[in-house]
Design a protein around this motif. Sequence first.
Motif, PDB file in Angstrom:
ATOM      1  N   ALA A  23       0.833  -1.203   0.000  1.00 49.24           N
ATOM      2  CA  ALA A  23       0.000   0.000   0.000  1.00 49.24           C
ATOM      3  C   ALA A  23       0.872   1.260   0.000  1.00 49.24           C
ATOM      4  O   ALA A  23       0.616   2.204  -0.748  1.00 49.24           O
ATOM      5  CB  ALA A  23      -0.948  -0.007   1.191  1.00 49.24           C
ATOM      6  N   GLU A  24       1.912   1.267   0.812  1.00 47.50           N
ATOM      7  CA  GLU A  24       2.769   2.449   0.902  1.00 47.50           C
ATOM      8  C   GLU A  24       3.557   2.665  -0.384  1.00 47.50           C
ATOM      9  O   GLU A  24       3.593   3.772  -0.917  1.00 47.50           O
ATOM     10  CB  GLU A  24       3.720   2.307   2.106  1.00 47.50           C
ATOM     11  CG  GLU A  24       4.439   3.598   2.471  1.00 47.50           C
ATOM     12  CD  GLU A  24       5.697   3.841   1.654  1.00 47.50           C
ATOM     13  OE1 GLU A  24       5.970   5.007   1.325  1.00 47.50           O
ATOM     14  OE2 GLU A  24       6.403   2.874   1.312  1.00 47.50           O
ATOM     15  N   GLU A  30      -4.591   2.735   3.199  1.00 48.19           N
ATOM     16  CA  GLU A  30      -4.197   1.761   4.225  1.00 48.19           C
ATOM     17  C   GLU A  30      -4.965   0.456   4.035  1.00 48.19           C
ATOM     18  O   GLU A  30      -6.159   0.478   3.737  1.00 48.19           O
ATOM     19  CB  GLU A  30      -4.508   2.312   5.619  1.00 48.19           C
ATOM     20  CG  GLU A  30      -3.609   3.442   6.057  1.00 48.19           C
ATOM     21  CD  GLU A  30      -2.219   2.954   6.427  1.00 48.19           C
ATOM     22  OE1 GLU A  30      -2.088   1.898   7.081  1.00 48.19           O
ATOM     23  OE2 GLU A  30      -1.261   3.640   6.042  1.00 48.19           O
ATOM     24  N   PRO A  31      -4.307  -0.685   4.216  1.00 49.03           N
ATOM     25  CA  PRO A  31      -5.004  -1.973   4.133  1.00 49.03           C
ATOM     26  C   PRO A  31      -6.089  -2.066   5.206  1.00 49.03           C
ATOM     27  O   PRO A  31      -5.961  -1.496   6.283  1.00 49.03           O
ATOM     28  CB  PRO A  31      -3.903  -2.996   4.398  1.00 49.03           C
ATOM     29  CG  PRO A  31      -2.622  -2.281   4.125  1.00 49.03           C
ATOM     30  CD  PRO A  31      -2.871  -0.846   4.455  1.00 49.03           C
ATOM     31  N   LEU A  38      -5.782  -9.090   5.491  1.00 44.28           N
ATOM     32  CA  LEU A  38      -5.576  -7.651   5.446  1.00 44.28           C
ATOM     33  C   LEU A  38      -5.624  -7.286   3.973  1.00 44.28           C
ATOM     34  O   LEU A  38      -4.762  -7.717   3.190  1.00 44.28           O
ATOM     35  CB  LEU A  38      -4.237  -7.275   6.077  1.00 44.28           C
ATOM     36  CG  LEU A  38      -4.049  -5.826   6.478  1.00 44.28           C
ATOM     37  CD1 LEU A  38      -5.157  -5.350   7.412  1.00 44.28           C
ATOM     38  CD2 LEU A  38      -2.707  -5.638   7.160  1.00 44.28           C
ATOM     39  N   ALA A  39      -6.660  -6.548   3.556  1.00 44.80           N
ATOM     40  CA  ALA A  39      -6.945  -6.309   2.143  1.00 44.80           C
ATOM     41  C   ALA A  39      -6.375  -4.984   1.660  1.00 44.80           C
ATOM     42  O   ALA A  39      -6.611  -3.934   2.260  1.00 44.80           O
ATOM     43  CB  ALA A  39      -8.445  -6.342   1.902  1.00 44.80           C
ATOM     44  N   VAL A  40      -5.655  -5.054   0.556  1.00 43.99           N
ATOM     45  CA  VAL A  40      -5.161  -3.868  -0.147  1.00 43.99           C
ATOM     46  C   VAL A  40      -6.067  -3.680  -1.354  1.00 43.99           C
ATOM     47  O   VAL A  40      -6.154  -4.541  -2.227  1.00 43.99           O
ATOM     48  CB  VAL A  40      -3.692  -4.031  -0.582  1.00 43.99           C
ATOM     49  CG1 VAL A  40      -3.251  -2.832  -1.414  1.00 43.99           C
ATOM     50  CG2 VAL A  40      -2.793  -4.208   0.631  1.00 43.99           C
ATOM     51  N   ASP A  49      -5.679  -9.849  -0.816  1.00 41.78           N
ATOM     52  CA  ASP A  49      -5.991 -10.173   0.569  1.00 41.78           C
ATOM     53  C   ASP A  49      -4.822 -10.938   1.182  1.00 41.78           C
ATOM     54  O   ASP A  49      -4.628 -12.126   0.910  1.00 41.78           O
ATOM     55  CB  ASP A  49      -7.273 -11.002   0.642  1.00 41.78           C
ATOM     56  CG  ASP A  49      -8.480 -10.264   0.076  1.00 41.78           C
ATOM     57  OD1 ASP A  49      -8.403  -9.024  -0.091  1.00 41.78           O
ATOM     58  OD2 ASP A  49      -9.489 -10.917  -0.195  1.00 41.78           O
ATOM     59  N   PHE A  50      -4.043 -10.246   2.008  1.00 45.01           N
ATOM     60  CA  PHE A  50      -2.841 -10.817   2.604  1.00 45.01           C
ATOM     61  C   PHE A  50      -3.198 -11.676   3.810  1.00 45.01           C
ATOM     62  O   PHE A  50      -4.021 -11.299   4.634  1.00 45.01           O
ATOM     63  CB  PHE A  50      -1.869  -9.703   3.000  1.00 45.01           C
ATOM     64  CG  PHE A  50      -1.200  -9.068   1.817  1.00 45.01           C
ATOM     65  CD1 PHE A  50       0.069  -9.476   1.418  1.00 45.01           C
ATOM     66  CD2 PHE A  50      -1.839  -8.085   1.081  1.00 45.01           C
ATOM     67  CE1 PHE A  50       0.682  -8.908   0.309  1.00 45.01           C
ATOM     68  CE2 PHE A  50      -1.234  -7.506  -0.024  1.00 45.01           C
ATOM     69  CZ  PHE A  50       0.028  -7.924  -0.405  1.00 45.01           C
ATOM     70  N   TYR A  51      -2.545 -12.835   3.889  1.00 38.93           N
ATOM     71  CA  TYR A  51      -2.806 -13.810   4.931  1.00 38.93           C
ATOM     72  C   TYR A  51      -1.470 -14.334   5.463  1.00 38.93           C
ATOM     73  O   TYR A  51      -0.631 -14.782   4.676  1.00 38.93           O
ATOM     74  CB  TYR A  51      -3.625 -14.971   4.353  1.00 38.93           C
ATOM     75  CG  TYR A  51      -3.973 -16.045   5.344  1.00 38.93           C
ATOM     76  CD1 TYR A  51      -4.972 -15.843   6.293  1.00 38.93           C
ATOM     77  CD2 TYR A  51      -3.315 -17.266   5.333  1.00 38.93           C
ATOM     78  CE1 TYR A  51      -5.299 -16.831   7.200  1.00 38.93           C
ATOM     79  CE2 TYR A  51      -3.638 -18.260   6.243  1.00 38.93           C
ATOM     80  CZ  TYR A  51      -4.632 -18.031   7.169  1.00 38.93           C
ATOM     81  OH  TYR A  51      -4.951 -19.016   8.083  1.00 38.93           O
TER      82      TYR A  51
END
Length: 127
Positions: A23-24, A30-31, A38-40, A49-51
């Motif tokens: 994201a940065e 922000e995710p 944690l979704a970007v 979707d980070f796992y």
Amino acid sequence: MSITLNHTIVYARNRDASAGFLAEILGLPEPKPFGPFLAVQLENGVTLDFYSDDHQTRPEHYAFLVSETEFDCILARIQSRGLPYWADPFHRRQGEINTNDGGRGTYFEDPSGHNLEIITQPYGSGA
């Protein structure tokens, strides 16, 4: 019916580190948490979707089509962090960008070792 990608799961050693990094670097919002993910959110509505899962984490490749202006901003963020980047997917031409298809592109890694790519022209589209 129009078929589009909605989301994909990205396995990461640390979902917070990898999602926050993406994201940065890409200049995205922000995710956001969604269950264990944690979704970007990308501009086209697709989410990554980070796992967190060390057992499933193996390097994957994710390519992002960006504008010329976005490319400059992203490359500046990569350089300001002192991150290595390459002109090729095999990481042989460090500190360079490519000019494939009349655009610009480069590769860099996220904290989980995923091979990320930014390009300004889709492959096969030009020069």
